[in-house]
Design a protein around this motif. Structure first.
Motif, PDB file in Angstrom:
ATOM      1  N   ASP A 202      -2.040   3.834   4.749  1.00 17.13           N
ATOM      2  CA  ASP A 202      -2.095   5.160   5.171  1.00 17.13           C
ATOM      3  C   ASP A 202      -1.456   5.332   6.549  1.00 17.13           C
ATOM      4  O   ASP A 202      -1.691   6.699   7.204  1.00 17.13           O
ATOM      5  CB  ASP A 202      -3.331   5.431   5.170  1.00 17.13           C
ATOM      6  CG  ASP A 202      -4.310   5.351   3.688  1.00 17.13           C
ATOM      7  OD1 ASP A 202      -3.273   5.780   2.722  1.00 17.13           O
ATOM      8  OD2 ASP A 202      -5.330   6.103   3.355  1.00 17.13           O
TER       9      ASP A 202
ATOM     10  N   LEU B 235       2.392   6.382   6.030  1.00 18.34           N
ATOM     11  CA  LEU B 235       2.075   7.529   5.422  1.00 18.34           C
ATOM     12  C   LEU B 235       1.992   8.937   7.057  1.00 18.34           C
ATOM     13  O   LEU B 235       2.623  10.290   6.443  1.00 18.34           O
ATOM     14  CB  LEU B 235       1.448   7.613   4.547  1.00 18.34           C
ATOM     15  CG  LEU B 235       1.402   7.243   3.316  1.00 18.34           C
ATOM     16  CD1 LEU B 235       1.132   7.141   2.126  1.00 18.34           C
ATOM     17  CD2 LEU B 235       2.619   7.573   2.105  1.00 18.34           C
TER      18      LEU B 235
ATOM     19  N   THR C 294       5.549   9.575   8.304  1.00 20.48           N
ATOM     20  CA  THR C 294       6.455  10.131   7.941  1.00 20.48           C
ATOM     21  C   THR C 294       7.106  11.535   7.964  1.00 20.48           C
ATOM     22  O   THR C 294       8.276  12.254   7.771  1.00 20.48           O
ATOM     23  CB  THR C 294       6.493  10.319   6.384  1.00 20.48           C
ATOM     24  OG1 THR C 294       5.081  10.635   6.061  1.00 20.48           O
ATOM     25  CG2 THR C 294       6.672   8.291   6.307  1.00 20.48           C
TER      26      THR C 294
ATOM     27  N   ASN D 268       8.319   7.640   1.195  1.00 20.75           N
ATOM     28  CA  ASN D 268       7.178   7.900   0.415  1.00 20.75           C
ATOM     29  C   ASN D 268       6.585   7.354  -0.756  1.00 20.75           C
ATOM     30  O   ASN D 268       5.273   6.849  -1.256  1.00 20.75           O
ATOM     31  CB  ASN D 268       7.208   9.005   0.826  1.00 20.75           C
ATOM     32  CG  ASN D 268       7.078   9.113   2.532  1.00 20.75           C
ATOM     33  OD1 ASN D 268       6.617   8.222   3.157  1.00 20.75           O
ATOM     34  ND2 ASN D 268       7.061  10.781   2.048  1.00 20.75           N
TER      35      ASN D 268
ATOM     36  N   LEU E 118       3.021   5.083  -1.711  1.00 24.08           N
ATOM     37  CA  LEU E 118       2.106   6.509  -3.091  1.00 24.08           C
ATOM     38  C   LEU E 118       2.155   5.426  -3.377  1.00 24.08           C
ATOM     39  O   LEU E 118       0.762   5.817  -4.112  1.00 24.08           O
ATOM     40  CB  LEU E 118       2.654   7.696  -2.941  1.00 24.08           C
ATOM     41  CG  LEU E 118       2.271   8.367  -1.526  1.00 24.08           C
ATOM     42  CD1 LEU E 118       3.356   9.819  -1.740  1.00 24.08           C
ATOM     43  CD2 LEU E 118       1.155   8.340  -0.922  1.00 24.08           C
TER      44      LEU E 118
ATOM     45  N   ARG F  37       0.001   2.397  -3.361  1.00 21.53           N
ATOM     46  CA  ARG F  37      -1.156   2.897  -2.661  1.00 21.53           C
ATOM     47  C   ARG F  37      -2.163   2.723  -4.012  1.00 21.53           C
ATOM     48  O   ARG F  37      -3.364   2.690  -3.873  1.00 21.53           O
ATOM     49  CB  ARG F  37      -1.730   4.015  -2.359  1.00 21.53           C
ATOM     50  CG  ARG F  37      -2.812   4.685  -1.050  1.00 21.53           C
ATOM     51  CD  ARG F  37      -2.580   5.489  -1.108  1.00 21.53           C
ATOM     52  NE  ARG F  37      -4.442   5.677   0.185  1.00 21.53           N
ATOM     53  CZ  ARG F  37      -4.613   6.662  -0.456  1.00 21.53           C
ATOM     54  NH1 ARG F  37      -4.267   6.741  -1.267  1.00 21.53           N
ATOM     55  NH2 ARG F  37      -6.262   7.006   0.989  1.00 21.53           N
TER      56      ARG F  37
END
Length: 321
Positions: free
Chosen positions: A44, A47, A50, A73, A77, A80
């Motif tokens: 996180d 991210l 970004t 990204n 994701l 994640r």
């Protein structure tokens, strides 16, 4: 349209902090995940920066770098989501959960009231109208003209009454619609059609208030005598003067004296002056009405209201057989 002011204030206050509460709840879920899966916390953080990297690459016109950032990204994701699933969390567990995705729980879309807030105001309007239960049970759709088949004249007259009231409700305009007075014996459908009208008119976003004559005069008595406050058009009785449509049922069943007559005159006259529509219903005949109330009231009702005489045989009695 004129939503009830108190309903609007209350629901607006609810919306004022609603989207913030949704964001705070999401933040708590995010903290829960970060504590359980530290790797997600690191993802996180990556991210979060970004957005700035994408902006810088776009300013430089570096499409290669943009593609590289976007690809990275997607990888983050995907990782994640896999980590969340493995830890027993749904992939969207940390996302903000708005009750209304269209407005993000702000109640506004493109500077206009969102349909979700309008729906809440309309629902509140039904509850504050004074006839919530009646509106649910008595509609235009379940009003049967079969009970008025005693003669062709009776059926024709009541069919015309039905059409007039249905059109009034469908085309209601708080600033342009006129006033209606329904006369006729008990059990002929005056209250049913009043409820039906209220349901349609409230559903269009108007502030409708229904009351029996006895309840209205009781409110005025409490305002003046119970609280020792001089008679005026404010406070606990303000709805009688400010609502978009006032429906007064069963006029003539109250104890008629100088005080009640003066109250009725004030309500009718004030609403006429403000061009606010009023609907009255009474079991009295037109002649009885003229005798019971001041000439000033009668002249305003018979001069400023559309008079609709109801006829037929008591529907309630018919239903018992």
């Amino acid at each position: 349209m004129g939503f009830n002011r108190e309903n609007y204030r209350r629901i607006k206050e609810e919306y004022d902090g609603k989207y913030l509460r949704a964001a705070e709840a999401a933040q708590l879920r995010r903290a829960e995940v970060h504590a359980a899966v530290p790797t997600v916390a690191e993802i996180d953080r990556q991210l979060a920066v970004t957005g700035l990297k994408i902006f810088e690459a776009a300013m430089k016109g570096d499409s290669v770098e943009l593609d590289s950032i976007n690809a990275r990204n997607k990888e983050l994701l995907a990782t994640r989501s896999a980590l969340l699933e493995k830890a027993g969390f749904a992939p969207n567990y940390t996302e903000i959960r708005y009750e209304c995705a269209e407005c993000g729980d702000t109640g506004v879309v493109d500077n206009r009231m969102c349909s979700c807030m309008r729906k809440k105001l309309i629902e509140a309007g039904f509850e504050s109208s004074g006839m919530y239960d009646l509106i649910k049970r008595q509609t235009f759709d379940n009003f049967s003209l079969d009970y008025y088949n005693q003669s062709k004249e009776t059926f024709s007259r009541m069919s015309a009454v039905y059409k007039v009231l249905k059109k009034y409700a469908d085309e209601f305009d708080a600033e342009k619609s006129g006033n209606i007075a329904m006369f006729g014996n008990t059990g002929l459908g005056k209250t049913h059609l009043s409820s039906a009208m209220a349901g349609v008119i409230i559903g269009k976003g108007n502030d409708v208030y229904y009351t029996s004559a006895m309840n209205m005069f009781s409110d005025f008595e409490q305002k003046r005598f119970g609280n020792s406050i001089a008679f005026d058009s404010a406070g606990d009785i303000s709805q009688y003067f400010t609502c978009d449509l006032l429906i007064i049922d069963d006029l003539g069943t109250e104890i008629i004296n100088q005080f009640s007559v003066s109250c009725l005159y004030n309500v009718i006259n004030t609403r006429l002056n403000r061009r606010k529509p009023t609907v009255l219903s009474t079991n009295l005949t037109q002649e009885e009405f003229r005798k019971k109330y001041w000439d000033r009231i009668a002249s305003r009702v018979f001069g400023e209201f559309l008079i609709l005489p109801f006829c037929g045989v008591d529907v309630r009695a018919q239903k018992l057989h």
